[in-house]
Design a protein around this motif. Structure first.
Motif, PDB file in Angstrom:
ATOM      1  N   THR A 105       2.283  -1.850  10.220  1.00  0.00           N
ATOM      2  CA  THR A 105       2.940  -1.064   9.225  1.00  0.00           C
ATOM      3  C   THR A 105       3.694  -0.032   9.619  1.00  0.00           C
ATOM      4  N   PRO A 106       4.947  -0.103   9.397  1.00  0.00           N
ATOM      5  CA  PRO A 106       5.932   1.223   9.749  1.00  0.00           C
ATOM      6  C   PRO A 106       5.225   2.638   9.559  1.00  0.00           C
ATOM      7  N   ASP A 107       5.143   3.640  10.318  1.00  0.00           N
ATOM      8  CA  ASP A 107       4.640   4.905  10.509  1.00  0.00           C
ATOM      9  C   ASP A 107       4.816   5.355   8.867  1.00  0.00           C
ATOM     10  N   LEU A 108       6.037   5.537   8.678  1.00  0.00           N
ATOM     11  CA  LEU A 108       6.467   6.155   7.294  1.00  0.00           C
ATOM     12  C   LEU A 108       5.521   5.698   6.096  1.00  0.00           C
ATOM     13  N   LEU A 109       5.520   4.418   6.075  1.00  0.00           N
ATOM     14  CA  LEU A 109       4.786   3.577   4.996  1.00  0.00           C
ATOM     15  C   LEU A 109       3.373   3.905   5.124  1.00  0.00           C
ATOM     16  N   LEU A 160       2.640   7.351   3.745  1.00  0.00           N
ATOM     17  CA  LEU A 160       2.821   7.425   2.334  1.00  0.00           C
ATOM     18  C   LEU A 160       1.546   7.074   1.778  1.00  0.00           C
ATOM     19  N   LEU A 161       0.804   5.776   2.316  1.00  0.00           N
ATOM     20  CA  LEU A 161      -0.168   5.180   1.658  1.00  0.00           C
ATOM     21  C   LEU A 161      -1.510   5.725   2.021  1.00  0.00           C
ATOM     22  N   THR A 162      -1.396   6.634   2.984  1.00  0.00           N
ATOM     23  CA  THR A 162      -2.987   7.117   3.545  1.00  0.00           C
ATOM     24  C   THR A 162      -3.165   8.776   3.305  1.00  0.00           C
ATOM     25  N   ASN A 163      -1.973   9.500   3.692  1.00  0.00           N
ATOM     26  CA  ASN A 163      -2.028  10.897   3.422  1.00  0.00           C
ATOM     27  C   ASN A 163      -2.188  11.375   2.162  1.00  0.00           C
ATOM     28  N   SER A 222      -0.558  14.340   1.134  1.00  0.00           N
ATOM     29  CA  SER A 222       0.584  15.331   0.773  1.00  0.00           C
ATOM     30  C   SER A 222       1.169  15.231  -0.292  1.00  0.00           C
ATOM     31  N   LEU A 223       1.801  16.124  -0.966  1.00  0.00           N
ATOM     32  CA  LEU A 223       2.592  15.757  -2.043  1.00  0.00           C
ATOM     33  C   LEU A 223       3.359  14.900  -2.284  1.00  0.00           C
ATOM     34  N   GLU A 224       4.176  14.566  -1.140  1.00  0.00           N
ATOM     35  CA  GLU A 224       5.167  13.481  -1.088  1.00  0.00           C
ATOM     36  C   GLU A 224       4.214  11.954  -1.046  1.00  0.00           C
ATOM     37  N   ALA A 225       3.168  12.075  -0.538  1.00  0.00           N
ATOM     38  CA  ALA A 225       2.433  10.610  -0.327  1.00  0.00           C
ATOM     39  C   ALA A 225       1.745  10.620  -1.913  1.00  0.00           C
ATOM     40  N   ARG A 226       1.229  11.743  -2.346  1.00  0.00           N
ATOM     41  CA  ARG A 226       0.664  11.425  -3.612  1.00  0.00           C
ATOM     42  C   ARG A 226       1.661  10.975  -4.732  1.00  0.00           C
ATOM     43  N   ASN A 227       2.754  11.531  -4.705  1.00  0.00           N
ATOM     44  CA  ASN A 227       3.827  11.030  -5.760  1.00  0.00           C
ATOM     45  C   ASN A 227       4.201   9.502  -5.422  1.00  0.00           C
ATOM     46  N   TYR A 228       4.167   9.274  -3.991  1.00  0.00           N
ATOM     47  CA  TYR A 228       4.435   7.792  -3.662  1.00  0.00           C
ATOM     48  C   TYR A 228       3.243   6.789  -4.456  1.00  0.00           C
TER      49      TYR A 228
END
Length: 104
Positions: free
Chosen positions: A41-45, A48-51, A53-59
């Motif tokens: 899995t690409p690091d960014l994805l 986004l799926l495991t963190n 953070s505000l950005e990850a929760r939004n995603y």
């Protein structure tokens, strides 16, 4: 919870997905179909799926909307200049065949 596992490819199943032979065969048909291993899995994805953070929760909260918006982003095709194609599109009551390639 998906607790059942295919003996051949280790795909996960719900208990009630057994076929009439009491096997799970929708994945690899008893090992007849073989797929290559998935790439990492690409690091960014992954972030986004495991963190948390505000950005990850939004995603995570809007993942279905993102998927729907991008569903056709990588669809390929070509523009047809055939007169038959324009007639089919201009007649909304025409019965288009399931596979439009048979029209050409």
């Amino acid at each position: 919870m998906m607790t059942e596992i295919c003996n051949f490819c280790q795909a996960l199943y719900w208990r009630n997905e057994l076929n009439s032979s009491n096997k799970y065969t929708k994945c690899c048909h008893d090992g007849k179909a073989r797929l290559p291993n998935l790439a990492d899995t690409p690091d960014l994805l992954k972030e986004l799926l495991t963190n948390n953070s505000l950005e990850a929760r939004n995603y995570q909260q809007h993942i279905r909307e993102y998927n729907a918006a991008l569903a056709f982003a990588s669809m390929g095709g070509h523009k047809s200049t055939s007169w038959r194609w324009s007639i089919l599109l201009s007649n909304p009551r025409s019965d288009l065949p399931q596979d439009c390639s048979t029209v050409f």
